[in-house]
Scaffold this motif. Structure first.
Motif, PDB file in Angstrom:
ATOM      1  N   THR A   1       0.865  -1.169   0.000  1.00 50.88           N
ATOM      2  CA  THR A   1       0.000   0.000   0.000  1.00 50.88           C
ATOM      3  C   THR A   1       0.902   1.218   0.000  1.00 50.88           C
ATOM      4  N   GLY A   2       0.338   2.345  -0.349  1.00 48.32           N
ATOM      5  CA  GLY A   2       1.147   3.555  -0.464  1.00 48.32           C
ATOM      6  C   GLY A   2       1.945   3.830   0.792  1.00 48.32           C
ATOM      7  N   TYR A   3       1.235   3.911   1.909  1.00 45.81           N
ATOM      8  CA  TYR A   3       1.908   4.208   3.164  1.00 45.81           C
ATOM      9  C   TYR A   3       2.870   3.091   3.561  1.00 45.81           C
ATOM     10  N   GLY A   4       2.398   1.865   3.402  1.00 42.43           N
ATOM     11  CA  GLY A   4       3.186   0.731   3.869  1.00 42.43           C
ATOM     12  C   GLY A   4       4.520   0.639   3.155  1.00 42.43           C
ATOM     13  N   THR A   5       4.479   0.666   1.830  1.00 43.51           N
ATOM     14  CA  THR A   5       5.718   0.532   1.077  1.00 43.51           C
ATOM     15  C   THR A   5       6.619   1.734   1.326  1.00 43.51           C
TER      16      THR A   5
ATOM     17  N   PHE B   1       5.332   4.898  12.078  1.00 43.14           N
ATOM     18  CA  PHE B   1       4.069   5.576  11.771  1.00 43.14           C
ATOM     19  C   PHE B   1       3.562   5.173  10.395  1.00 43.14           C
ATOM     20  N   TYR B   2       4.474   5.219   9.426  1.00 37.67           N
ATOM     21  CA  TYR B   2       4.073   4.878   8.073  1.00 37.67           C
ATOM     22  C   TYR B   2       3.695   3.410   7.954  1.00 37.67           C
ATOM     23  N   LEU B   3       4.491   2.575   8.604  1.00 39.94           N
ATOM     24  CA  LEU B   3       4.183   1.147   8.525  1.00 39.94           C
ATOM     25  C   LEU B   3       2.821   0.875   9.147  1.00 39.94           C
ATOM     26  N   GLY B   4       2.575   1.520  10.270  1.00 42.99           N
ATOM     27  CA  GLY B   4       1.286   1.318  10.928  1.00 42.99           C
ATOM     28  C   GLY B   4       0.143   1.771  10.036  1.00 42.99           C
ATOM     29  N   LEU B   5       0.305   2.951   9.462  1.00 42.86           N
ATOM     30  CA  LEU B   5      -0.730   3.447   8.554  1.00 42.86           C
ATOM     31  C   LEU B   5      -0.934   2.478   7.395  1.00 42.86           C
TER      32      LEU B   5
ATOM     33  N   ALA C   1      -0.340  -0.738   7.315  1.00 42.13           N
ATOM     34  CA  ALA C   1      -1.000  -1.969   7.736  1.00 42.13           C
ATOM     35  C   ALA C   1      -2.500  -1.748   7.840  1.00 42.13           C
ATOM     36  N   LEU C   2      -2.867  -0.593   8.394  1.00 44.07           N
ATOM     37  CA  LEU C   2      -4.298  -0.337   8.532  1.00 44.07           C
ATOM     38  C   LEU C   2      -4.938  -0.045   7.189  1.00 44.07           C
ATOM     39  N   GLU C   3      -4.133   0.517   6.292  1.00 41.35           N
ATOM     40  CA  GLU C   3      -4.672   0.913   4.997  1.00 41.35           C
ATOM     41  C   GLU C   3      -5.156  -0.291   4.197  1.00 41.35           C
TER      42      GLU C   3
ATOM     43  N   GLY D   1      -6.932  -2.552   5.144  1.00 43.96           N
ATOM     44  CA  GLY D   1      -8.350  -2.703   5.425  1.00 43.96           C
ATOM     45  C   GLY D   1      -8.795  -4.136   5.611  1.00 43.96           C
ATOM     46  N   THR D   2      -7.867  -5.037   5.804  1.00 41.63           N
ATOM     47  CA  THR D   2      -8.246  -6.430   6.037  1.00 41.63           C
ATOM     48  C   THR D   2      -7.887  -6.821   7.461  1.00 41.63           C
ATOM     49  N   TRP D   3      -8.374  -7.975   7.846  1.00 42.08           N
ATOM     50  CA  TRP D   3      -8.063  -8.401   9.216  1.00 42.08           C
ATOM     51  C   TRP D   3      -6.585  -8.689   9.365  1.00 42.08           C
ATOM     52  N   SER D   4      -5.963  -9.138   8.284  1.00 41.99           N
ATOM     53  CA  SER D   4      -4.535  -9.415   8.414  1.00 41.99           C
ATOM     54  C   SER D   4      -3.768  -8.126   8.675  1.00 41.99           C
ATOM     55  N   GLY D   5      -4.316  -7.000   8.177  1.00 42.20           N
ATOM     56  CA  GLY D   5      -3.690  -5.716   8.473  1.00 42.20           C
ATOM     57  C   GLY D   5      -3.620  -5.478   9.959  1.00 42.20           C
ATOM     58  N   TRP D   6      -4.665  -5.875  10.648  1.00 42.39           N
ATOM     59  CA  TRP D   6      -4.682  -5.677  12.099  1.00 42.39           C
ATOM     60  C   TRP D   6      -3.655  -6.570  12.779  1.00 42.39           C
ATOM     61  N   VAL D   7      -3.510  -7.770  12.208  1.00 38.78           N
ATOM     62  CA  VAL D   7      -2.482  -8.652  12.763  1.00 38.78           C
ATOM     63  C   VAL D   7      -1.105  -8.032  12.554  1.00 38.78           C
TER      64      VAL D   7
END
Lengths: 142, 502, 497, 490
Positions: free
Chosen positions: B334-338, B408-412, B414-416, B418-424
């Protein structure tokens, strides 16, 4: 392996001494024809190096080393790639891309190309020669 | 053609040329090696900056070696990511080079000075080359250069443990290289080209087409495994703790700081430049798979690090965890993640580089490696330890250090998803951050707040200036780029966007 | 009207720079060090005072700083009534604390470090107060954790280290949970601004509860709310007394501040009301009040007792804020103010006892009031304020909170009446015996403080205590005036009235 | 007519200043310290007296200090009832001061500075309670009273005293919290706390709520008023020195509780509202129970002061009963009984103290024949005791008469019966000591004992005399009865 593999066998020693220059000459031939026919710096380097290995086998390591001292090998190892790289840079200086041989620089592009490729091959040959010998010496228990 | 347009090759040439000159000059006078290396790395660094500038102004730069246009010739393709990596590599190498001057004099036998610098420069050249190349096989070659020189550097002290570590590294490294080579071969069979841009176009037509798609997948698998070994992604990290802890500290800094990141770079190139993002994210969810592995790497790496008693081994395991952060960011796609993953390459390079250099300084001054023995060092080497603390805080991700921004970016990111695995994943990121804190705070507590065993040892005895300067620069960087994160982000963000095609 | 001014930054930098200079100066002269740190605190205070007229005129002071990880999240400062009010009190308390530590610390080691980290903590706390958005706030919030950690473990004993460890790691963990919440908010609404009285309007569903929970975890940890108090009773007592005063008086308030910000500026009253969580939050506050008091009763160590008392008082603050009524919030704010004064005073007294007589145990304090009358009088006043005896400040806060509960109406009021009565009683149960012991019983035969001469603590320690005691009385009597002038506008601003 | 004047605040501040002067003077100059006490008490009393004429003519004094919470200020508003209580406290302070000086010096008590300091603070807060213009001000002083009486209860510093102090505090603080809560509810209902002549709660809130609120108030103030079952702190507090007991029982503390209840009934709820809510009968029943049981407990005591303490428990409920019956006669009787009880009870305690000082005896069984050795003291005691029983012409009779009358007026003759029963019980525990004192021969070390000094004797006789006067000529102006009638407008 401070002693020769074959002891003081005269035949072996003599033949080796005789053959070695021819091998080296062949190596040079392969080197110089690299850009137009099969061959090139790498092969030439290996061929020439094999002559030193032959000498080492026949005459013993010390004597072989005496003929091809570390003080010679070291600059050779380094200068080969340097030649290669500098020629690349030369191409840039002449207005082309890196290693773009086909450029007009004092001579027509084809001539320049031939000269430069040969030079590169020489560089490669020098390095390979020195490195192979060094590796052989190292493995032989230097 | 201007000078600037040759920058892609120049950044590679400078370290390589230095590598060849060094032994000759070193043969004449050993003292000359270090200044030479410092000067040339500085040039490389400047060149990298210029390269980045021209990439930012002109977009992706493609450089045709020998004037042969791709896909026939070898092309160097410098995108934002490549330029970014060049800066990181040359910067950290520069620091290591400055540091080496005093450090090597004590750590290594005099006769090894010239080889040390030669190998260092070779490795740098390899890394630079891998970063800028646009050709798959070319990349393989550069990888060989950097791998082989790093094998040698690990073993350069000549100690038995170091040689063993190097041997282990060599075996796994060789396996990794073979895997990638096989992967390259498969792709060549399929497409008949090795140019990355060309490959991606040709492969696009092969997705899901009969048998060739299987070949494609097998190639992908080979690449994944091969470069994962290079990047030390869990569970293929086993070589890393030994190699990184046994190498001289300046080399550990480079190995941990950037070398494994080049592995990550290769992974990224394979995933996003050769295969299309849609393919690896959706068709075959490779990214989610490596994300899971990265998440596990974060946790397990940290847990292993907690159980270490040797400082450098602990730092090495910490690298395992943090390469997890980087790969996780990449895998999130995702944009933020990468962006976060790429940013973390830089942040981690600074922090971990600083930490290894500090560890080296500790060993240099006291010979101590055991974490529990470090008591009282806060008074003995205040500046070094302050730098250590800052870098450690950056590793934990405490604001306002740089590590926080990547977190911060990685967290964003992961949440971006939008799946449950993101929360994991975000759970893994946060938990990893906490675990990181556990082992770094242990060291910091020991340094500052523990009663030293021998009072008389605690005399002010600072690291020599030559070693201190790079340490302080890196620590300063951890803070400055935490406060002004726009600077690395100006490259990292477009890099991520370009890679993901968004 | 928004006024761009760098005053907030100066208020923040002054202790930071002052602390660093003081640290260096401390290597040469201890007095110079303390003077510099006092001056830095005073400068900070004055700068905050300088902002008062502007704010009272209904303006807002803003300042942005080049920190743009994401362009919508700059490190920016905005000073409204609430931050200003807290900033004033905190920086003033800090001056007292700095004065107090001058003599108190002279027997402890690593004084320079202590001084430095006190200043750094102040700086970070001020940063937290003045932050414009949650991102900037979080940054300072985390910094506070680390700087105050050093204060907690100052003694470097194994117990201190253990307490510090608990504090740090739980703080980090909860901070990370809060961080998670912040990320959620940002992804949901794309802003973290704290000036809009609720930014989550467009969000629906369970995610709201997740956000509320995660955000509150971080804030309530720092505030020491039950059940996140587990660090507080070990960390606060173990620190040197000026630090305990600061930790209990200020750092805990920072948590409360953030908590109020979360409730009123991230969520907003209207949203919270539709979420129907008020009762649960109030219940939590009630539990904290009870639990803190109950644990405090069991303690023998004075400072541990005070720490538990903090847990209970924070319960009050939380309860007041969670009522979501103007009066309740007002009560919470007065309680913040009151607790800051009173708990600082109490910890100063505890420190004075340690300094002068070397006693920490309540049972050893028999008859000490005759030897240290000033200290124990201050202690008595502060303790009575804690119990809520009029006309001290503590009473005012209790009054507003009760009113707030009644305003919120419903069965809450009755339950709250009970809570209030019991908690006052419990407060009395743990404070009164100390006073009794100190003033009404003769020295025990063990003679723990036989050596103590009947001259009270040094002037530089006595003055801050007395100032706090006077403050407790004066602001108690004038509480209506202060609340009309300061607190009411603040509350109105927070509630959007 | 309402006059804005600083006299009320003066009456409160004078004792406070006195307290500070005492604290500053300390042990260094004991005469000066006690001079402050006397001077301030006289001055305070004079200030209060100076307000008499205007109040008696139906006027009021008003003064506002500062706002404590918005809408409710720290304000004073002097009406007849407050005046009455203020006068009682400040006048008895003079008497008690004199007595205290004698008592403390005779027994060489420790920590006298603290004692005088707290005493002055108590008086100040009692006057404050009396003159308070609103519930909040009343509460503020009520709590200060709690806190300043607390060191006095524990004055002896023995473990029994400490326990008594803790018990006292636990009871009164809980009561205080209840009052606070009730007050807050009142405030939310009406937005004001200022006392009004006929109450201000009428028309606010539901009947249920008002009833509950009433119970809360009664419980809150009832603690200090020692209503059974909230009384148990009072007998325990008997460990304190005798003047302190006098303070608790007669001058300030329990009276403050009663005062609070009456204020709530008359000026917060208003008599009509209370009557409408039907709260009076339960209150009267509670009061009756307290009257009977207090007396029964008193019967069982051997310790003189404990006996007196239970007597107080019983007597105070006369007042509550008076308020609960709500007829004009019963009300005026009840209110007057505050003062009557005060004077009589203070006499009794002073006697007990004098006996303690002279002989060291605390128990009734050891006091046989004491009347032979300390006749004046025991005459004072007899007057007080007879007054408690309700024998004419002592003032206790007056209040009991009006109360009985009131019960009949209100149509609840049963309460008259309660009063009669109580009288019987009172007789049962007061007569035997008197009999023993005068008609038995002194034994043991009592033979040696003599009359107490005039510092002690003077106050006893003065108070006994006043009790007599109030009983004999209740119709002259400014007697408690007349003040009560003025206040109630009957």
């Amino acid at each position: 392996m401070s002693e020769s593999l074959f002891g003081e066998d005269v035949i072996v020693r003599t033949i080796a001494r005789l053959v070695a220059p021819f091998i080296q000459l062949f190596g040079l031939y392969v080197l110089m024809h690299g850009h137009v026919s099969p061959g090139g710096g790498f092969q030439a380097g290996v061929i020439i190096a094999s002559s030193f290995i032959l000498l080492a086998l026949a005459l013993g390591l010390p004597e072989s080393k005496e003929r091809f001292k570390k003080t010679i090998r070291l600059p050779m190892e380094s200068s080969g790639p340097l030649i290669f790289a500098l020629i690349g840079v030369t191409c840039i200086l002449a207005g082309g891309y890196y290693l773009q041989y086909g450029i007009a620089f004092l001579f027509p592009p084809a001539v320049v190309s031939a000269i430069l490729i040969s030079a590169v091959e020489i560089g490669i040959g020098i390095t390979v020669l020195a490195m192979i010998v060094t590796i052989f010496y190292a493995m032989a228990g230097d | 053609m201007t000078w600037a347009s040759h920058l892609p090759i120049i950044v590679v040439l400078i370290p390589l040329l230095t590598a060849y000159i060094t032994p000759m000059l070193g043969w004449m006078d050993k003292r000359i090696c270090n200044p030479l290396v410092i000067v040339s790395t500085s040039f490389a660094f400047i060149a990298s900056l210029l390269l980045a500038r021209s990439v930012l102004t002109r977009g992706v730069i493609s450089y045709h070696m020998g004037g042969f246009a791709p896909p026939f010739g070898i092309a160097l393709v410098v995108d934002y990511f490549g330029a970014y990596m060049c800066i990181v590599i040359s910067f950290l190498t520069l620091m290591a080079a400055i540091y080496s001057r005093e450090y090597i004099a004590k750590e290594l036998h005099e006769s090894k000075t010239a080889p040390y610098y030669t190998l260092l420069m070779l490795m740098t050249g390899g890394m630079m080359g891998a970063s800028v190349t646009g050709d798959l096989f070319n990349m393989f070659v550069f990888f060989e250069i950097l791998s082989i020189s790093s094998y040698a550097l690990v073993a350069i002290t000549g100690k038995k443990v170091a040689i063993l570590a190097s041997y282990k590294y060599l075996l796994l490294g060789a396996i990794g290289t073979s895997f990638t080579l096989v992967g390259i071969a498969y792709l060549y069979i399929l497409t008949g080209t090795l140019n990355m841009a060309d490959l991606s176009v040709r492969l696009a037509s092969l997705y899901g087409v009969g048998r060739s798609s299987w070949t494609l997948l097998v190639a992908l698998a080979f690449f994944m495994v091969g470069y994962s070994i290079k990047a030390a992604l869990f569970p293929l990290h086993t070589w890393l703790p030994d190699a990184h802890s046994m190498a001289p500290s300046s080399i550990s800094a480079v190995l941990s700081g950037i070398l494994i990141k080049v592995g990550a770079l290769a992974l990224i190139r394979v995933l996003f430049n050769i295969f299309q993002p849609e393919f690896v994210v959706e068709t075959i969810p490779v990214t989610s798979m490596i994300s899971w592995m990265a998440a596990v790497a974060i946790i397990v790496g940290s847990l292993f690090a907690i159980s270490q008693v040797d400082l450098k081994r602990m730092l090495a395991y910490s690298s395992v965890a943090h390469i997890g952060f980087i790969i996780l960011g990449v895998g999130l796609a995702t944009g933020y993640g990468t962006t976060g993953g790429i940013l973390h390459i830089f942040n981690h390079a600074m922090a971990k580089g600083c930490l290894f250099l500090c560890a080296g300084a500790i060993i240099y001054k006291t010979g101590l490696r055991n974490i529990d023995d470090l008591a009282g060092l806060g008074n003995k080497m205040p500046f070094t330890m302050a730098a250590f603390t800052i870098a450690a805080l950056s590793m934990i991700g405490i604001p306002p250090t740089a590590g926080f921004i990547s977190k911060f970016y990685l967290g964003l990111g992961a949440l971006e998803t939008g799946t449950w695995s993101g929360w994991v994943f975000i759970g893994a990121i946060l938990l990893g951050s906490l675990l990181t804190a556990i082992f770094y705070m242990r060291v910091i507590n020991n340094i500052y707040f523990k009663e030293p065993l021998h009072r008389e040892d605690v005399q002010r005895d600072e690291t020599p200036l030559g070693m201190l300067i790079p340490i302080l620069i890196l620590a300063g960087g951890c803070v400055i780029f935490g406060i002004f994160p726009r600077i690395p982000l100006s490259l990292a963000e477009p890099a991520a966007k370009l890679l993901l095609g968004i | 009207m928004i006024i761009i001014s760098c005053l907030p930054v100066i208020a923040l930098l002054s202790p930071l720079i002052g602390g660093i200079i003081a640290y260096q100066a401390g290597k040469i002269s201890e007095t110079a060090r303390d003077l510099i740190s006092i001056v830095a605190a005073i400068v900070s205070f004055i700068v905050i005072v300088a902002m008062v007229p502007t704010i009272l005129n209904g303006n807002t002071i803003e300042y942005s700083f080049y920190y743009t990880a994401i362009s919508t999240l700059p490190i920016a400062f905005r000073v409204g009534p609430f931050p200003l009010f807290l900033g004033l009190v905190i920086s003033f308390a800090w001056i007292l604390s700095a004065v107090y530590s001058h003599r108190y610390m002279e027997r402890l080691h690593s004084r320079n470090r202590f001084c430095l980290f006190m200043s750094l903590t102040l700086s970070a706390v001020i940063g937290t107060l003045f932050a414009k958005n949650m991102f900037a706030l979080f940054i300072f919030f985390e910094i506070t954790l680390f700087t105050s950690y050093v204060l907690v473990i100052h003694e470097e004993t194994p117990e201190a280290m253990a307490a510090g460890k608990k504090y740090l790691f739980l703080g980090l963990a909860t901070g990370l949970v809060m961080f998670f919440g912040i990320l959620l908010v940002y992804l949901q609404v794309g802003t973290l601004d704290l000036g809009k009285r609720g930014i989550l309007d467009g969000v629906h569903g369970n995610i709201l509860y997740v956000i509320l929970f995660t955000l509150l975890v971080g804030a309530l940890f720092k505030a020491g709310m039950f059940p996140l108090h587990v660090w507080l009773h070990s960390a606060h007592p173990i620190a040197p007394s000026p630090a305990s005063a600061v930790l209990s008086g200020v750092v805990v308030k920072e948590g409360c501040y953030v908590m109020i910000r979360i409730l009123y500026d991230i969520f907003g009253v209207n949203l919270l009301k539709t979420m129907l969580v008020s009762n649960w939050l109030v219940l939590l506050g009630g539990l904290s009040i009870f639990f803190g008091s109950a644990m405090a009763i069991r303690q023998h160590d004075l400072k541990t007792m005070l720490a538990y008392s903090t847990v209970s008082k924070v319960g009050y603050i939380f309860l007041g804020a969670a009522l979501l009524t103007p009066t309740g919030l007002q009560g919470a704010m007065v309680q913040i103010f009151h607790h800051l004064l009173a708990k600082s005073a109490l910890f100063f007294c505890a420190g004075a006892l340690i300094y002068k007589a070397g006693i920490r145990d309540i049972d050893q304090m028999a008859g000490i009031g005759k030897k240290m009358p000033i200290t124990m009088m201050v202690f008595t006043i502060a303790a009575l304020s804690m119990i809520g005896v009029p006309p001290l400040v503590g009473f005012a806060s209790k009054w507003y909170i009760v009113l707030g509960a009644l305003e919120a109406g419903r069965p809450l009021a009755i339950g709250f009446g009970l809570v209030l009565m019991l908690s006052s009683l419990m407060n009395a149960i743990y404070f009164i015996p100390i006073i009794i012991n100190a003033f009404f019983t003769g020295e025990s035969e063990h003679g723990e403080h036989k050596e103590v001469r009947p001259d009270d603590v040094p002037l530089s320690m006595a003055v801050p205590m007395v100032i706090l005691a006077i403050g407790i009385i004066v602001f108690g009597v004038l509480s209506a005036t202060t609340s009309v002038v300061v607190i009411k506008p603040t509350v109105n601003a927070m509630m959007g009235l | 007519m309402e006059i804005y004047s600083i006299r009320p605040i003066l009456a409160v501040v004078i004792p406070f200043i006195c307290a500070l002067l005492i604290a500053v003077t300390g042990e260094k100059n004991r005469d000066l310290r006690e001079f402050w006490t006397l001077a301030a008490s006289v001055l305070g009393c004079m200030v209060v007296i100076s307000m008499f004429p205007h109040i008696y003519s139906g006027g009021k004094y008003i003064f506002t200090v500062a706002q404590i919470v918005p809408g409710v200020e720290l304000g004073f508003r002097v009406d007849a009832f407050g005046m009455f209580f203020a006068f009682l406290s400040s006048f008895l302070w003079i008497v008690t001061s004199v007595y205290s000086i004698g008592y403390m010096r005779a027994l060489k008590e420790h920590a006298q500075t603290r004692y005088y300091f707290c005493f002055a603070a108590c008086i100040a807060s009692a006057v404050g309670i009396a003159l308070a213009g609103n519930l909040l001000t009343l509460f503020v002083f009520y709590e200060i009273l709690t806190m300043s009486a607390f060191p006095l209860v524990m004055h002896e510093e023995t473990s029994a005293a400490l326990d008594a102090g803790k018990k006292y505090l636990a009871y009164t603080l809980s009561g205080g919290a209840l009052v606070l809560f009730g007050m807050a509810m009142t405030y939310t209902l009406t937005g004001t706390l200022t006392f009004a002549s006929h109450g201000f709660l009428a028309g606010h809130g539901s009947e249920q709520l008002l009833k509950m609120l009433f119970v809360i108030f009664i419980l809150g103030f009832g603690v200090k008023a020692a209503i059974i079952p909230l009384h148990s702190w009072l007998p325990s507090a008997m460990v304190a020195p005798t003047p302190v007991s006098a303070l608790l029982h007669a001058v300030a503390v329990v009276n403050a509780g009663i005062f609070g209840i009456v204020r709530v009934v008359t000026n917060v709820y208003g008599i009509e509202l209370v009557a409408d809510l039907g709260l009076l009968l339960p209150l009267a029943i509670v009061a009756s129970i307290t009257i009977i049981f207090g007396s029964i407990f008193a019967l069982a005591q051997d310790n003189l002061k404990r006996m007196l303490a239970y007597s107080t428990v019983s007597q105070l409920s006369y007042i509550i009963l008076g308020a609960a019956l709500l007829s004009p006669s019963s009300l005026s009787g009840g209110v007057a009984h505050i003062a009557h009880q005060g004077f009589m009870k203070i006499t009794l305690f002073f006697c007990a103290g004098a006996i303690l000082v002279q002989t060291g005896k605390k128990n009734l069984s050891e006091m046989h024949g004491i009347g032979h050795r300390m006749p004046l003291t025991m005459i004072g005691f007899t007057i007080g005791a007879l007054g408690m029983i309700g024998a004419p012409p002592i003032c206790g009779f007056i209040s009991k008469w009006y109360l009985g009358l009131g019960a009949l007026e209100a149509g609840h003759p049963i309460f008259t019966a309660v009063l009669m029963a109580s009288t019987l019980l009172n007789t049962a525990y007061f007569i035997p000591p008197i009999y023993n004192a005068f008609f038995k021969e002194p034994e043991g070390d009592l033979i040696e004992s003599r009359e107490a000094s005039w510092w002690l004797l003077g106050p006893i006789l003065l108070c006994a005399l006043i009790s007599l006067i109030f009983g004999m000529v209740p119709m002259i102006p400014y007697t408690p009865l007349q003040l009560a009638r003025t206040f109630l407008g009957v």
